[in-house]
Write a protein that holds these residues in place. Structure first.
Motif, PDB file in Angstrom:
ATOM      1  N   SER A  28       0.825  -1.212   0.000  1.00 26.84           N
ATOM      2  CA  SER A  28       0.000   0.000   0.000  1.00 26.84           C
ATOM      3  C   SER A  28       0.858   1.261   0.000  1.00 26.84           C
ATOM      4  O   SER A  28       0.503   2.256  -0.634  1.00 26.84           O
ATOM      5  N   THR A  31       2.321   1.797  -3.593  1.00 25.74           N
ATOM      6  CA  THR A  31       1.359   2.197  -4.622  1.00 25.74           C
ATOM      7  C   THR A  31       0.649   3.500  -4.287  1.00 25.74           C
ATOM      8  O   THR A  31      -0.126   4.004  -5.094  1.00 25.74           O
ATOM      9  N   SER A  33      -1.488   4.267  -1.608  1.00 30.82           N
ATOM     10  CA  SER A  33      -2.812   4.222  -0.987  1.00 30.82           C
ATOM     11  C   SER A  33      -2.720   4.646   0.470  1.00 30.82           C
ATOM     12  O   SER A  33      -1.727   4.391   1.146  1.00 30.82           O
ATOM     13  N   GLN A  79      -6.075   2.532  -4.700  1.00 33.41           N
ATOM     14  CA  GLN A  79      -5.708   2.753  -6.094  1.00 33.41           C
ATOM     15  C   GLN A  79      -5.875   1.449  -6.879  1.00 33.41           C
ATOM     16  O   GLN A  79      -5.776   0.361  -6.310  1.00 33.41           O
ATOM     17  N   PRO A  80      -6.111   1.538  -8.187  1.00 34.10           N
ATOM     18  CA  PRO A  80      -6.196   0.302  -8.991  1.00 34.10           C
ATOM     19  C   PRO A  80      -4.906  -0.522  -8.944  1.00 34.10           C
ATOM     20  O   PRO A  80      -4.956  -1.752  -8.961  1.00 34.10           O
ATOM     21  N   LYS A  81      -3.758   0.169  -8.856  1.00 31.05           N
ATOM     22  CA  LYS A  81      -2.485  -0.564  -8.752  1.00 31.05           C
ATOM     23  C   LYS A  81      -2.430  -1.366  -7.452  1.00 31.05           C
ATOM     24  O   LYS A  81      -1.906  -2.475  -7.425  1.00 31.05           O
ATOM     25  N   THR A  82      -2.983  -0.795  -6.393  1.00 30.44           N
ATOM     26  CA  THR A  82      -2.999  -1.498  -5.107  1.00 30.44           C
ATOM     27  C   THR A  82      -3.867  -2.743  -5.186  1.00 30.44           C
ATOM     28  O   THR A  82      -3.491  -3.808  -4.686  1.00 30.44           O
ATOM     29  N   GLU A  84      -4.590  -4.529  -7.826  1.00 30.27           N
ATOM     30  CA  GLU A  84      -3.908  -5.545  -8.640  1.00 30.27           C
ATOM     31  C   GLU A  84      -2.799  -6.231  -7.847  1.00 30.27           C
ATOM     32  O   GLU A  84      -2.629  -7.446  -7.920  1.00 30.27           O
ATOM     33  N   ALA A  85      -2.051  -5.441  -7.085  1.00 27.80           N
ATOM     34  CA  ALA A  85      -0.960  -6.019  -6.294  1.00 27.80           C
ATOM     35  C   ALA A  85      -1.506  -6.936  -5.200  1.00 27.80           C
ATOM     36  O   ALA A  85      -0.911  -7.980  -4.908  1.00 27.80           O
TER      37      ALA A  85
END
Length: 101
Positions: A28, A31, A33, A79-82, A84-85
């Motif tokens: 988090s 990325t 968040s 976040q969308p990246k968070t 996905e991770a």
């Protein structure tokens, strides 16, 4: 509109749980968040009593206990990246992870 992702982790081994929490916090933070926690929740303690001998000596008993450690992590506006991770996160055996939006 504020969205909140609640991540609840449970495990019998507190070391595995803490390692998983550190991994989620690192994800988090990397990325970007916003994070609240990890919040330690009350530990559930179950005690089992059994007789040592099946025939005699009822007063001779043995006790075992099982502790369930719990943590809560809250991600605000993830976040969308968070997301996905977190989907790709490899959780060790013995740690249960529950996601709730």
């Amino acid at each position: 509109m504020n969205q909140e992702l609640r991540i609840r982790l449970e495990s019998y081994d507190h070391r595995l749980l803490d390692d998983t929490v550190k991994t989620i916090v690192n994800i988090s933070n990397s990325t970007g968040s916003k994070l609240r926690g990890p919040i330690p929740l009350p530990t559930k303690k179950e005690i089992f009593t059994i007789l040592r001998s099946p025939h005699v000596n009822k007063s001779s008993r043995e006790q075992f206990e099982r502790r369930t450690h719990k943590r809560l992590i809250i991600l605000e506006n993830p976040q969308p990246k968070t997301m996905e991770a977190l989907k790709r996160l490899s959780v060790p055996f013995g740690v249960e992870v529950t996601f709730k939006i």
